[in-house]
Scaffold this motif. Structure first.
Motif, PDB file in Angstrom:
ATOM      1  N   TYR A 161      46.399  39.867  20.651  1.00  0.00           N
ATOM      2  CA  TYR A 161      47.310  38.728  20.388  1.00  0.00           C
ATOM      3  C   TYR A 161      47.699  38.644  18.984  1.00  0.00           C
ATOM      4  CZ  TYR A 161      49.253  34.120  21.730  1.00  0.00           C
ATOM      5  OH  TYR A 161      50.347  32.984  21.942  1.00  0.00           O
ATOM      6  N   ASP A 164      60.062  32.010  19.016  1.00  0.00           N
ATOM      7  CA  ASP A 164      58.606  32.430  19.242  1.00  0.00           C
ATOM      8  C   ASP A 164      58.013  33.396  18.544  1.00  0.00           C
ATOM      9  OD1 ASP A 164      59.441  34.561  20.522  1.00  0.00           O
ATOM     10  OD2 ASP A 164      59.011  33.866  22.337  1.00  0.00           O
ATOM     11  N   SER A 165      56.759  33.669  18.421  1.00  0.00           N
ATOM     12  CA  SER A 165      56.071  34.569  17.581  1.00  0.00           C
ATOM     13  C   SER A 165      56.828  35.955  17.628  1.00  0.00           C
ATOM     14  CB  SER A 165      54.710  34.844  18.091  1.00  0.00           C
ATOM     15  OG  SER A 165      53.817  33.378  18.043  1.00  0.00           O
ATOM     16  N   HIS A 216      45.767  23.983  23.021  1.00  0.00           N
ATOM     17  CA  HIS A 216      46.050  24.391  24.709  1.00  0.00           C
ATOM     18  C   HIS A 216      45.183  24.027  25.664  1.00  0.00           C
ATOM     19  CE1 HIS A 216      49.899  26.219  22.938  1.00  0.00           C
ATOM     20  NE2 HIS A 216      50.476  25.681  23.842  1.00  0.00           N
ATOM     21  N   GLU A 254      48.618  30.198  27.223  1.00  0.00           N
ATOM     22  CA  GLU A 254      47.474  29.848  26.236  1.00  0.00           C
ATOM     23  C   GLU A 254      46.462  28.887  26.779  1.00  0.00           C
ATOM     24  OE1 GLU A 254      48.345  29.011  22.165  1.00  0.00           O
ATOM     25  OE2 GLU A 254      48.973  30.891  21.879  1.00  0.00           O
ATOM     26  N   MET A 295      50.349  23.499  13.095  1.00  0.00           N
ATOM     27  CA  MET A 295      51.666  23.740  13.140  1.00  0.00           C
ATOM     28  C   MET A 295      52.419  22.382  12.905  1.00  0.00           C
ATOM     29  SD  MET A 295      53.029  26.327  14.380  1.00  0.00           S
ATOM     30  CE  MET A 295      52.619  27.893  15.039  1.00  0.00           C
ATOM     31  N   ASN A 343      48.152  36.244  17.385  1.00  0.00           N
ATOM     32  CA  ASN A 343      47.428  35.036  16.536  1.00  0.00           C
ATOM     33  C   ASN A 343      46.094  35.631  15.951  1.00  0.00           C
ATOM     34  OD1 ASN A 343      49.587  34.017  18.345  1.00  0.00           O
ATOM     35  ND2 ASN A 343      48.640  32.338  18.237  1.00  0.00           N
ATOM     36  N   SER A 356      52.632  36.109  23.808  1.00  0.00           N
ATOM     37  CA  SER A 356      53.016  35.677  24.867  1.00  0.00           C
ATOM     38  C   SER A 356      54.066  36.136  25.775  1.00  0.00           C
ATOM     39  CB  SER A 356      52.743  34.297  24.929  1.00  0.00           C
ATOM     40  OG  SER A 356      53.757  33.606  24.220  1.00  0.00           O
ATOM     41  N   PHE A 370      49.290  33.665   9.980  1.00  0.00           N
ATOM     42  CA  PHE A 370      49.186  34.868  10.595  1.00  0.00           C
ATOM     43  C   PHE A 370      50.820  35.426  10.764  1.00  0.00           C
ATOM     44  CE2 PHE A 370      49.559  32.611  14.716  1.00  0.00           C
ATOM     45  CZ  PHE A 370      50.307  33.255  15.377  1.00  0.00           C
ATOM     46  N   MET A 371      51.712  34.302  10.844  1.00  0.00           N
ATOM     47  CA  MET A 371      53.037  34.706  11.073  1.00  0.00           C
ATOM     48  C   MET A 371      53.840  35.101   9.820  1.00  0.00           C
ATOM     49  SD  MET A 371      54.390  31.372  13.267  1.00  0.00           S
ATOM     50  CE  MET A 371      53.800  31.200  15.004  1.00  0.00           C
ATOM     51  N   SER A 419      56.153  31.864  26.940  1.00  0.00           N
ATOM     52  CA  SER A 419      56.005  31.693  25.575  1.00  0.00           C
ATOM     53  C   SER A 419      56.834  30.381  25.360  1.00  0.00           C
ATOM     54  CB  SER A 419      56.577  32.856  24.758  1.00  0.00           C
ATOM     55  OG  SER A 419      58.108  32.896  24.831  1.00  0.00           O
ATOM     56  N   THR A 420      56.684  29.908  24.130  1.00  0.00           N
ATOM     57  CA  THR A 420      57.673  28.630  23.822  1.00  0.00           C
ATOM     58  C   THR A 420      59.006  28.555  24.191  1.00  0.00           C
ATOM     59  OG1 THR A 420      57.438  29.439  21.603  1.00  0.00           O
ATOM     60  CG2 THR A 420      56.162  27.714  22.094  1.00  0.00           C
ATOM     61  N   HIS A 431      58.987  28.356  13.208  1.00  0.00           N
ATOM     62  CA  HIS A 431      58.451  28.588  14.580  1.00  0.00           C
ATOM     63  C   HIS A 431      58.824  27.362  15.313  1.00  0.00           C
ATOM     64  CE1 HIS A 431      55.567  28.420  18.005  1.00  0.00           C
ATOM     65  NE2 HIS A 431      55.596  29.663  17.966  1.00  0.00           N
TER      66      HIS A 431
END
Ligand code: 13P
Ligand code: SF4
Length: 305
Positions: free
Chosen positions: A112, A40-41, A175, A200, A263, A114, A129, A63-64, A214-215, A24
């Motif tokens: 989501y 990103d996710s 966040h 977030e 993370m 997540n 996201s 969760f990933m 998103s990231t 990630h």
């Protein structure tokens, strides 16, 4: 052994053992440098299926890795640090969702990504996201129960005014640390900088931003922008990554508090230990959970494009 030597061992081992390393974007620079794919996710979910390797090592949170396993049941999927778990994903259980469904007949349940694989068995579609707005716009249902992140949900709601939303009171503890006061202070220190935030963040922060995404969205925006200075309102690893990638630009954290311990939990030695079999955890999910959670995840890919 120094970082470089360890990285060389990891690169050799992952080839020998036919392992794809997915990271990630919040992972550290030394992990980025040994990864086959960083994203990103949403990007990570798509990428595991494309990888030719038979094994996947996820450097991120639980969760990933669960999502990777659900989408790739034939692969061996490992989580580099078994302790890395998103606290938001633990805010709701499948039972809670089932109860909410009973209380809100006629609502489509949008979760989501997540969230746990177990919870996903009780929802209609999963979003990230970067894909949520597109997915919601492609959904025929008008009444949406958006779980668990109400801040992401409100940001999506603004862009989907024809839908009727209900929210759960969940969110990302990292966040949530960003406030409107942080924005005022960061802007006073860097008056020429653009503010880029993750959805977030609280609505009071997102509303003040020049861009929310998103990231990967944040990183692409900063890289492609002609502007030279940016305040970053997401996990602070992104500040460092952007600074490496764009040495001619300046990046500042919105707050020094925007650090996700989960993370940050995975280290380069964890990656090595997972590859040698001395660390990490192989993800095993009950058959019923695999079958139940794959449907809303596949719906995400179908509607998210
Ligand atoms: P994205 O990677 O989808 O932007 O999500 C950020 C996040 O908090 C992941 O845990
Ligand atoms: Fe979970 Fe927030 Fe950390 Fe992402 S940044 S893993 S949403 S706690």
């Amino acid at each position: 052994m120094d970082t470089k030597e360890l990285q060389e061992k990891i690169i050799k081992l992952k080839k020998e053992k036919d392992i794809c390393i997915l990271a990630h974007a919040y992972q550290s620079q030394d992990i980025w440098e040994v990864a086959d794919y960083i994203g990103d996710s949403y990007g990570l979910s798509i990428q595991a299926g494309k990888a030719p390797q038979n094994n996947v090592l996820m450097c991120g949170v639980r969760f990933m890795a669960e999502t990777m396993k659900t989408l790739n049941p034939e692969k061996h999927v490992f989580l580099a640090n078994p302790l890395a778990s998103c606290p938001m994903a633990l805010q709701m259980t499948r039972n809670m969702v089932e109860k909410l469904r009973e209380e809100n007949p006629g609502y489509a349940v949008v979760a989501y990504i997540n969230t746990t694989a177990d919870l996903k068995c009780a929802v209609d579609v999963v979003v990230t996201s970067s894909s949520a707005v597109k997915i919601l716009k492609n959904m025929p249902q008008k009444k949406i129960l958006f779980i668990p992140d109400c801040n992401l949900g409100r940001w999506v709601q603004k862009q989907c005014p024809d839908k009727e939303f209900k929210f759960f009171k969940g969110g990302c503890p990292t966040h949530l640390r960003n406030t409107a006061e942080d924005v005022a202070y960061a802007r006073s220190l860097h008056p020429g900088a653009l503010l880029l935030v993750h959805p977030e963040c609280r609505p009071e922060v997102t509303e003040l931003a020049d861009y929310a995404g998103s990231t990967t969205g944040i990183m692409n925006y900063a890289k492609n922008s002609p502007e030279k200075e940016f305040i970053i309102g997401t996990e602070n690893s992104i500040v460092q990554h952007l600074q490496f990638e764009c040495p001619d630009k300046k990046f500042y954290p919105l707050s020094v508090e925007t650090v996700c311990p989960n993370m940050r939990a995975t280290t380069l030695p964890d990656v090595y230990a997972a590859l040698t079999g001395e660390g990490g955890e192989e993800i095993h999910l009950p058959e019923e959970v695999m079958e139940g959670s794959v449907k809303p995840i596949q719906k995400m890919i179908e509607l998210g494009g």
